[in-house]
Write an enzyme that holds these catalytic residues in place. Sequence first.
Site, mmCIF file in Angstrom:
data_model
loop_
_atom_site.group_PDB
_atom_site.id
_atom_site.type_symbol
_atom_site.label_atom_id
_atom_site.label_comp_id
_atom_site.label_asym_id
_atom_site.label_seq_id
_atom_site.Cartn_x
_atom_site.Cartn_y
_atom_site.Cartn_z
ATOM 1 N N HIS A 1 35.737 -17.347 15.363
ATOM 2 C CA HIS A 1 36.418 -18.629 15.153
ATOM 3 C C HIS A 1 36.427 -18.899 13.655
ATOM 4 C CE1 HIS A 1 37.667 -22.763 15.405
ATOM 5 N NE2 HIS A 1 37.813 -22.645 16.713
ATOM 6 N N GLU B 1 47.080 -26.496 18.814
ATOM 7 C CA GLU B 1 46.103 -25.597 18.175
ATOM 8 C C GLU B 1 46.820 -24.359 17.664
ATOM 9 O OE1 GLU B 1 42.747 -24.880 20.765
ATOM 10 O OE2 GLU B 1 42.220 -27.004 20.806
ATOM 11 N N ARG C 1 42.771 -13.750 21.615
ATOM 12 C CA ARG C 1 43.051 -14.845 22.551
ATOM 13 C C ARG C 1 43.727 -16.016 21.857
ATOM 14 N NH1 ARG C 1 40.065 -19.626 23.977
ATOM 15 N NH2 ARG C 1 38.408 -18.973 22.584
ATOM 16 N N ARG D 1 44.252 -17.246 15.461
ATOM 17 C CA ARG D 1 42.888 -17.248 14.939
ATOM 18 C C ARG D 1 42.492 -16.008 14.147
ATOM 19 N NH1 ARG D 1 39.408 -19.754 19.706
ATOM 20 N NH2 ARG D 1 40.475 -21.711 19.329
ATOM 21 N N HIS E 1 32.778 -15.989 18.343
ATOM 22 C CA HIS E 1 33.119 -17.118 19.216
ATOM 23 C C HIS E 1 33.444 -16.694 20.646
ATOM 24 C CE1 HIS E 1 34.734 -21.027 20.252
ATOM 25 N NE2 HIS E 1 35.933 -20.535 20.489
#
Length: 530
Positions: free
Chosen positions: A234, A118, A376, A280, A341
Site C-alpha cells: 500500500h 480510490e 488488485r 496502487r 498490504h
Amino acid sequence: MNVHQTDFVVIGSGIAGLTFALRVAEQAEVVVITKKERSESNTNYAQGGIAGVLSPEDTFDLHIQDTLNAGAGLCHEDAVRVLVQEGPRQIRRLIELGARFDMERDAQGNPVLALGREGGHSRNRIVHYADQTGWEIERTLLEATRHHPRITIHEHFFALDLIIRNGECVGVWVLNTHSDEPEAFFARAVLLATGGCGQVYPHTTNPPIATGDGIGMAWRAGACIANMEFMQFHPTTLYHPGARSFLISEAVRGEGAILRLPDGTPFMEKYHPMKDLAPRDVVARAIDAETKRLGIPCVYLDITHRPAEFLRQRFPVIYSRLESVGIDMAREWIPVVPAAHYMCGGVQTDLYGRTSIPRLYAAGEVACTGVHGANRLASNSLLEALVFADRAALHACDAGWSQPPTDSVPTLEAIAQAGGVSEEAEQEGVRRRLHEVMHQKVGIVRKLASLEEAAQQLQLIAQQAQAAMQKEPHRVEAWEDWNLAIVGNLIVQCALRRHESRGLHTLIDFPERDDVNFKRDTVLCRTDRG
Ligand code: FAD
Ligand code: SIN
C-alpha cells in the site's frame, strides 16, 4: 471431547469465513474456528470500503475494465465478471443484515449510498462507513451469527493442519489454546478463510493474525498455490517512529489529497495520467523511486485544503490516530511510506472456491480466484471475499459430500511431525531473520541475484522454523513462524519464475512486461504430496 463432527468447518472469522458460515447454516451445521477473539481479522481494519456498481453513472463494463487494467493482463476475465456482476447483490445483502454504510441525498433529495473514489477507479463506486468500513462489516456479520442455532464459533482455537484422507480434505487438526490440547474437527467440507500474510514483511498494514497459516496448511496438504510474487504494497502508511505502518486510506487521496516531495513538489503526474489516483502498484513504485532518488525516508500526503470538520467526520479513525502522534491532518502534511498490504496470490481456486484438493474450499485473501491478476484494484478485496465465499457455500451445500469417518486425535508432537522431522537445529529469531531477508531482497523492486540469495536463506529459515515448532508444538507463534517461512519461500519461488516486470512484480533485470512468455499465472504444486 476432542473429536468433533459437523457438516462444515470454516477456518477464520473474517468477512469470507462468516459469509460462508451464514450461507451454509441455512441448511446445515457449521463450526467456525478462529485463532484469537472472533472479530480479530484483516476485515476488522479495512478502511476505504467495498467497491460495487451502485450508481446510475456507473456500469458493470467500467468496473470490469478498471479491474482488468489494474491487474496488468493477468486477471481471469470470467472471475472478474462474476465479481462485478454479483457484487451489488452481495453489498445489498450486507445492508439487509444491518450494515450502516454512509448515505447522502441525490439531486431529487432521495437518500442514496455515498460513493467514494480510490486509485484505479474511473467512477465513484466505493461504499463505506467513514474510515471504519471493515469494522462495520465484521460487526454486522458477527451480529448475524450471534444467536444462530446452526453456527458455533470457537475462539482461541488455532488450526494446525488439514486432515487429508485418500487425497480429500475431511477436517482439521486444531490446538485448543485454552487447554493446550489438540482437537479434531471432521466435516463434509472445509473452508480456508484465514486471510492474508502481511506479517511476512517487517512493515505491514496487517494485524498480527495475518501470518499466512492457510497458505502454509494448504501447501503442506498438497494444494496448488498461485501468483505469490504479487504482494501488494500500500503506498501510504504513516511514517512515524511511534506508529509505524498505520494505514492512511487511499480514500484520503480519493477526497483530493496530493502526494508531495519534502519541498512541496507534487510528483505523481510524472508517473501516470491518473496522478495520485493511479493504480496502487504505480503509486508505490513512484514513492519508492522518489525516496531512493532523493535519499529521503518518506514523502508527504497533503489534504490541508479540506476543512478540519470534514476530515474529522470522513476519517475519524485516521484523524484521531494522527492526532495521537502529534499530526493535525487539516493543517500538516502526513509523512508516508509504502508497506506490505495484500496478497494477490494464494491457494488456487475456481469460480466456486474449489481448491485442487476435493472437499477443500478457499475464499477471501487466502485464495487466488484470478480476480486480481498482477495487482488488485482498491476495495475489490472485501467484495471478492463476499462474492466467492457465498459461491463456495452454495457449491459446498450442493456437492453431496458425505460425512467422513472420524479418527482419534494424535498427540501434538505427532501432528507436528506428520510432514517429516526437520534435520536442522532450531534457531532463535526466526521471524526477525525472515523479515530481514524479505525486506532487503524481496521488496517493491527486485533483482534476480538477490532473489536467488533469498531463496537459499529462506529455505534454511523454513527448516529451522519447522525444527523450532517441533520442539515447542504448543507454541502458536512457532507454528506461525513456520507458516510465514513457507509463505516467504513461495513468494520467492514464484518471483524467480517470472522473468519480466508486471503489476506488483518489478524485476530490474527484466524491466519490461513480456506477454509472449509470461501472460499466465505462476502455479506451484507440490509433487511429493501423500
Ligand atoms: P481476515 O479478515 O483476515 O480473516 C482471517 C481470519 O482467519 C481471522 O479471523 C483470523 O484470526 C483467522 N485465522 C488465521 N489463521 C488461523 C488459524 N491458523 N487458525 C484459526 N484461525 C485463523 N480491502 C478492501 O476491499 N477495502 C478496504 O478498504 C480495505 N482496507 C484494508 C485496510 C487494512 C488496514 C488492511 C489490513 C486490509 C484492508 N483491505 C481492504 C483488505 C481486506 O481487509 C482483506 O483482504 C479482507 O478483509 C480479508 O478477509 P478474509 O475474510 O479473507 O480474512
Ligand atoms: C484503503 O483504504 O486504502 C485500503 C483499500 C484496500 O485495500 O482496498
